[in-house]
Design a protein around this motif. Sequence first.
Motif, PDB file in Angstrom:
ATOM      1  N   UNK A 140       0.820  -1.222   0.000  1.00 43.54           N
ATOM      2  CA  UNK A 140       0.000   0.000   0.000  1.00 43.54           C
ATOM      3  C   UNK A 140       0.847   1.262   0.000  1.00 43.54           C
ATOM      4  N   UNK A 141       1.956   1.243   0.719  1.00 45.90           N
ATOM      5  CA  UNK A 141       2.667   2.477   1.016  1.00 45.90           C
ATOM      6  C   UNK A 141       3.989   2.668   0.290  1.00 45.90           C
ATOM      7  N   UNK A 142       4.505   1.608  -0.331  1.00 42.38           N
ATOM      8  CA  UNK A 142       5.815   1.713  -0.973  1.00 42.38           C
ATOM      9  C   UNK A 142       5.690   1.551  -2.482  1.00 42.38           C
ATOM     10  N   UNK A 143       6.201   2.478  -3.254  1.00 42.63           N
ATOM     11  CA  UNK A 143       6.252   2.253  -4.700  1.00 42.63           C
ATOM     12  C   UNK A 143       7.218   1.121  -4.996  1.00 42.63           C
ATOM     13  N   UNK A 144       7.009   0.403  -6.109  1.00 41.47           N
ATOM     14  CA  UNK A 144       7.858  -0.756  -6.434  1.00 41.47           C
ATOM     15  C   UNK A 144       9.349  -0.451  -6.415  1.00 41.47           C
ATOM     16  N   UNK A 145       9.744   0.740  -6.768  1.00 40.61           N
ATOM     17  CA  UNK A 145      11.146   1.088  -6.791  1.00 40.61           C
ATOM     18  C   UNK A 145      11.807   1.103  -5.423  1.00 40.61           C
TER      19      UNK A 145
END
Length: 306
Positions: free
Chosen positions: A36-41
């Motif tokens: 939910x909170x972390x972009x894939x990068x």
Amino acid sequence: MKSEKIGNVTLDYTYYPGEDQYSDGSVEDEMLEIARNCPPGEYDREINSRGSWPVLYHFSHVRENIVSWLPMTGEERVLEIGSGLGAVTGALARKGKEVTCIDLSRKRSLTNAWRHRDADNIRILVGNFQDIEAAMEEEYDLITLIGVFEYAQFSIQGENPYVEYLSRIRSHLAPGGRIAIAIENRLGLKYWAGATEDHTGLYFEGLEGYPTTNYARTFSRPELEKILRQAGCQEFVFYYPYPDYKFPERIFSDMYLPKKGELNRNRQNFDRERMQLFCEEQVYDTLLESGLYPLYANSFMVVIQG
């Protein structure tokens, strides 16, 4: 609630029994929070900071290697059976036209949806494969079972659930379609060398024929070939992900087998202790010289031509 939308991803609950029948516990809440909170990068940063095997296993980009090499045109309709938290869903969505996922767990499917919420070609069907498959009318160009086939007896009840499971899946292939199965080799060299069986955590459990467990089964190459033929599969190719299909760094085949000295990364047991009864690199070289490597590779990737 019959459906739910997370970004562009639709979750269909038509066949969801109302509660998750499989869970790894509170760690799944942690992984949902990451999605939910972390972009894939930023997944690598989370893996490093948390020092958690489940986070590494489900969020490492290396997991995608098992499907990213498959030749695809970009027009494929893909069925991903047992999509879990979406470790390979993104790779399939980038390579194919549309991806339909099936998974029994709502929480795992939510994690999958959150981490791929920007994709506009993913649909997730939540529920038991047997219930969903009975009503499925679509045909697919590629059907994947990555770390799933060993649990077939939970989806299909019968005298030979693995044959029945594969036969049903084949019925949903479009003309010229393919099935890709990734699974551990029951006779993989790491088990002889002192690694515990991947599903049970017990030493030599698979080598001894699973005398104390019955919830998962892996197979030797001859055993797997027999199942394939009993299910009506006539054309198939074996590949050998190394060190295994979970974190494949290289993928070999009968047309391109490893060379002496290449198989030298054999200590990747991140989740539990293991023994080291002999030098696997040297034994691999012996197997290669004897033409026996395909029987003792740690994992198989089988691509079946429909």
